[in-house]
Design a protein around this motif. Structure first.
Motif, PDB file in Angstrom:
ATOM      1  N   ALA A   1       0.820  -1.218   0.000  1.00 35.30           N
ATOM      2  CA  ALA A   1       0.000   0.000   0.000  1.00 35.30           C
ATOM      3  C   ALA A   1       0.855   1.269   0.000  1.00 35.30           C
ATOM      4  O   ALA A   1       0.311   2.379   0.066  1.00 35.30           O
ATOM      5  CB  ALA A   1      -0.928   0.006   1.212  1.00 35.30           C
ATOM      6  N   GLY A   2       2.177   1.115  -0.071  1.00 35.09           N
ATOM      7  CA  GLY A   2       3.056   2.268  -0.177  1.00 35.09           C
ATOM      8  C   GLY A   2       3.558   2.841   1.126  1.00 35.09           C
ATOM      9  O   GLY A   2       4.151   3.924   1.145  1.00 35.09           O
ATOM     10  N   HIS A   3       3.342   2.128   2.240  1.00 29.28           N
ATOM     11  CA  HIS A   3       3.801   2.614   3.542  1.00 29.28           C
ATOM     12  C   HIS A   3       5.241   2.191   3.807  1.00 29.28           C
ATOM     13  O   HIS A   3       5.688   1.134   3.364  1.00 29.28           O
ATOM     14  CB  HIS A   3       2.899   2.075   4.653  1.00 29.28           C
ATOM     15  N   ARG A   4       5.962   3.012   4.550  1.00 24.26           N
ATOM     16  CA  ARG A   4       7.331   2.685   4.934  1.00 24.26           C
ATOM     17  C   ARG A   4       7.331   1.728   6.118  1.00 24.26           C
ATOM     18  O   ARG A   4       6.624   1.959   7.108  1.00 24.26           O
ATOM     19  CB  ARG A   4       8.110   3.964   5.281  1.00 24.26           C
ATOM     20  N   VAL A   5       8.153   0.698   6.019  1.00 28.51           N
ATOM     21  CA  VAL A   5       8.160  -0.365   7.024  1.00 28.51           C
ATOM     22  C   VAL A   5       9.591  -0.713   7.410  1.00 28.51           C
ATOM     23  O   VAL A   5      10.463  -0.856   6.543  1.00 28.51           O
ATOM     24  CB  VAL A   5       7.454  -1.636   6.496  1.00 28.51           C
ATOM     25  N   LYS A   6       9.807  -0.855   8.712  1.00 25.18           N
ATOM     26  CA  LYS A   6      11.021  -1.490   9.218  1.00 25.18           C
ATOM     27  C   LYS A   6      10.616  -2.890   9.671  1.00 25.18           C
ATOM     28  O   LYS A   6       9.772  -3.037  10.570  1.00 25.18           O
ATOM     29  CB  LYS A   6      11.629  -0.697  10.364  1.00 25.18           C
ATOM     30  N   ALA A   7      11.182  -3.889   9.016  1.00 19.76           N
ATOM     31  CA  ALA A   7      10.806  -5.282   9.271  1.00 19.76           C
ATOM     32  C   ALA A   7      11.769  -5.884  10.287  1.00 19.76           C
ATOM     33  O   ALA A   7      12.935  -6.140   9.979  1.00 19.76           O
ATOM     34  CB  ALA A   7      10.838  -6.081   7.971  1.00 19.76           C
ATOM     35  N   ALA A   8      11.288  -6.099  11.505  1.00 24.82           N
ATOM     36  CA  ALA A   8      12.142  -6.520  12.605  1.00 24.82           C
ATOM     37  C   ALA A   8      12.089  -8.031  12.813  1.00 24.82           C
ATOM     38  O   ALA A   8      11.014  -8.619  12.920  1.00 24.82           O
ATOM     39  CB  ALA A   8      11.713  -5.809  13.891  1.00 24.82           C
ATOM     40  N   SER A   9      13.260  -8.629  12.878  1.00 30.58           N
ATOM     41  CA  SER A   9      13.387 -10.048  13.197  1.00 30.58           C
ATOM     42  C   SER A   9      14.756 -10.272  13.804  1.00 30.58           C
ATOM     43  O   SER A   9      15.637  -9.404  13.738  1.00 30.58           O
ATOM     44  CB  SER A   9      13.204 -10.917  11.945  1.00 30.58           C
ATOM     45  N   ARG A  10      14.954 -11.432  14.410  1.00 34.50           N
ATOM     46  CA  ARG A  10      16.212 -11.675  15.111  1.00 34.50           C
ATOM     47  C   ARG A  10      17.412 -11.695  14.174  1.00 34.50           C
ATOM     48  O   ARG A  10      18.530 -11.408  14.585  1.00 34.50           O
ATOM     49  CB  ARG A  10      16.135 -12.982  15.892  1.00 34.50           C
ATOM     50  N   ARG A  11      17.195 -12.033  12.912  1.00 34.70           N
ATOM     51  CA  ARG A  11      18.302 -12.102  11.959  1.00 34.70           C
ATOM     52  C   ARG A  11      18.220 -11.029  10.875  1.00 34.70           C
ATOM     53  O   ARG A  11      18.906 -11.123   9.868  1.00 34.70           O
ATOM     54  CB  ARG A  11      18.340 -13.491  11.318  1.00 34.70           C
TER      55      ARG A  11
ATOM     56  N   ALA B   1      10.680  -3.540   2.420  1.00 31.13           N
ATOM     57  CA  ALA B   1      10.867  -3.045   3.777  1.00 31.13           C
ATOM     58  C   ALA B   1      12.351  -2.961   4.122  1.00 31.13           C
ATOM     59  O   ALA B   1      13.194  -3.593   3.485  1.00 31.13           O
ATOM     60  CB  ALA B   1      10.153  -3.959   4.773  1.00 31.13           C
ATOM     61  N   GLU B   2      12.656  -2.186   5.155  1.00 29.72           N
ATOM     62  CA  GLU B   2      14.018  -2.102   5.675  1.00 29.72           C
ATOM     63  C   GLU B   2      14.199  -3.160   6.761  1.00 29.72           C
ATOM     64  O   GLU B   2      13.546  -3.088   7.801  1.00 29.72           O
ATOM     65  CB  GLU B   2      14.278  -0.714   6.262  1.00 29.72           C
ATOM     66  N   PRO B   3      15.063  -4.150   6.554  1.00 29.55           N
ATOM     67  CA  PRO B   3      15.245  -5.174   7.586  1.00 29.55           C
ATOM     68  C   PRO B   3      16.060  -4.642   8.757  1.00 29.55           C
ATOM     69  O   PRO B   3      17.057  -3.932   8.571  1.00 29.55           O
ATOM     70  CB  PRO B   3      16.001  -6.280   6.846  1.00 29.55           C
ATOM     71  N   VAL B   4      15.630  -4.946   9.982  1.00 29.43           N
ATOM     72  CA  VAL B   4      16.365  -4.541  11.185  1.00 29.43           C
ATOM     73  C   VAL B   4      16.401  -5.715  12.152  1.00 29.43           C
ATOM     74  O   VAL B   4      15.488  -6.542  12.199  1.00 29.43           O
ATOM     75  CB  VAL B   4      15.730  -3.314  11.873  1.00 29.43           C
ATOM     76  N   THR B   5      17.480  -5.766  12.929  1.00 28.05           N
ATOM     77  CA  THR B   5      17.625  -6.798  13.944  1.00 28.05           C
ATOM     78  C   THR B   5      16.826  -6.423  15.181  1.00 28.05           C
ATOM     79  O   THR B   5      16.906  -5.289  15.660  1.00 28.05           O
ATOM     80  CB  THR B   5      19.106  -6.971  14.323  1.00 28.05           C
ATOM     81  N   PHE B   6      16.038  -7.375  15.695  1.00 26.58           N
ATOM     82  CA  PHE B   6      15.271  -7.138  16.913  1.00 26.58           C
ATOM     83  C   PHE B   6      15.100  -8.456  17.652  1.00 26.58           C
ATOM     84  O   PHE B   6      14.692  -9.458  17.067  1.00 26.58           O
ATOM     85  CB  PHE B   6      13.891  -6.551  16.611  1.00 26.58           C
ATOM     86  N   ASP B   7      15.405  -8.426  18.946  1.00 26.26           N
ATOM     87  CA  ASP B   7      15.226  -9.604  19.793  1.00 26.26           C
ATOM     88  C   ASP B   7      14.680  -9.123  21.127  1.00 26.26           C
ATOM     89  O   ASP B   7      15.303  -8.292  21.793  1.00 26.26           O
ATOM     90  CB  ASP B   7      16.574 -10.310  19.989  1.00 26.26           C
ATOM     91  N   TRP B   8      13.506  -9.619  21.499  1.00 20.86           N
ATOM     92  CA  TRP B   8      12.922  -9.219  22.779  1.00 20.86           C
ATOM     93  C   TRP B   8      13.893  -9.459  23.927  1.00 20.86           C
ATOM     94  O   TRP B   8      13.914  -8.691  24.907  1.00 20.86           O
ATOM     95  CB  TRP B   8      11.634  -9.996  23.042  1.00 20.86           C
ATOM     96  N   HIS B   9      14.683 -10.516  23.826  1.00 24.30           N
ATOM     97  CA  HIS B   9      15.584 -10.893  24.916  1.00 24.30           C
ATOM     98  C   HIS B   9      16.898 -10.108  24.904  1.00 24.30           C
ATOM     99  O   HIS B   9      17.732 -10.304  25.787  1.00 24.30           O
ATOM    100  CB  HIS B   9      15.885 -12.391  24.837  1.00 24.30           C
TER     101      HIS B   9
END
Length: 282
Positions: free
Chosen positions: A27-37, A44-52
């Protein structure tokens, strides 16, 4: 819809997160896609994210004004990790938060219910999505899908209790609206499919559509708890088995109009979902 800023999608490779990220970018929205790897997600812009690992949180939040929250998987006390992050998010400039919870967990209830209760005080714009059980549980890596593949059996302690199973794509569609509509819902939204089905009904549809003779094997609460303990921590196994017991007592025997009302289209039926998945895998 309003013109959104940048949305951080936590769990962007997961069942609802991947679909939410995909629908937002389409839909044209900017997204940062967060995952552990920091797994790449189209558009989307991939970013590292880990709850722990709180050291990953600040970079994930940089430049973000809204966030889709997937709780840490398998945690019976997600608030201990989520609430400090949400305070950090507010300080970083996030003004809208959409939390994935469960139809079985009310505001102030166990597990993510504590986060649900805290959300309105943290953000002026918010929503809590409380979907029923996912249709994808029967086709993915979920225990039900594995047991169907392994021995043509679904194991539950739900007896003849019925559930308004929902397609994760419909959950994602509601999430997109909750994240981007001019007015945030500022409420919790119970999401279901169009029909309430028992696991006996589910087994019958799977048999009809796939030709695989699937049956539902009914367990007691104690049997289900012990079976799940081999797969998840004991306290989480007890929580999940308790949800099955609540289903047996009618707690999930309902359907809502939320998907239709927010997206303008009806939610997918289980038979339609399974026919689509069968075509894709065939």
């Amino acid at each position: 819809m309003t013109t959104a800023g940048t949305t951080l999608v936590i769990g962007a490779t997961g069942t609802t997160g991947s679909r939410t990220a995909a629908q937002l970018t389409a839909a044209g929205h900017r997204v940062k896609a967060a995952s552990r790897r920091a797994t790449p997600v189209a558009g989307a812009e991939p970013v590292t994210f880990d709850w722990h690992d709180p050291a990953t949180h600040a970079a994930a939040l940089a430049g973000v004004d809204r966030v889709y929250l997937i709780p840490p998987l398998g945690s019976s006390d997600p608030a201990t990790m989520m609430l400090p992050f949400l305070h950090q998010a507010r300080t970083a400039g996030v003004h809208r938060a959409v939390l994935l919870s469960s139809s079985a967990i009310p505001k102030g209830g166990t597990a993510v219910g504590t986060v649900h209760q805290a959300l309105p005080a943290l953000f002026e714009q918010w929503a809590v999505l409380r979907p029923s059980w996912f249709m994808q549980n029967f086709t993915s890596t979920h225990a039900h899908a594995r047991s169907i593949r392994d021995d043509n059996t679904i194991w539950t302690a739900t007896a003849s209790g019925r559930i308004g199973f929902i397609d994760a794509g419909d959950i994602a569609a509601v999430a997109v609206h909750a994240l981007t509509d001019e007015q945030a819902p500022n409420t919790d939204l119970v999401l279901t499919g169009p029909q309430a089905l028992s696991y006996d009904d589910i087994a019958t549809v799977i048999t009809d559509v796939t030709g695989r003779p699937v049956m539902h094997h009914r367990l007691s609460y104690e049997q289900m708890r012990d079976r799940l303990t081999a797969q998840v921590p004991p306290e989480f196994a007890a929580l999940l088995a308790g949800m099955d017991r609540a289903i047996a007592n009618g707690a999930e025997d309902r359907v809502t109009d939320t998907v239709q009302r927010l997206t303008g289209r009806p939610p997918r039926t289980f038979r339609s979902f399974l026919e689509r998945e069968t075509r894709r895998s065939g």
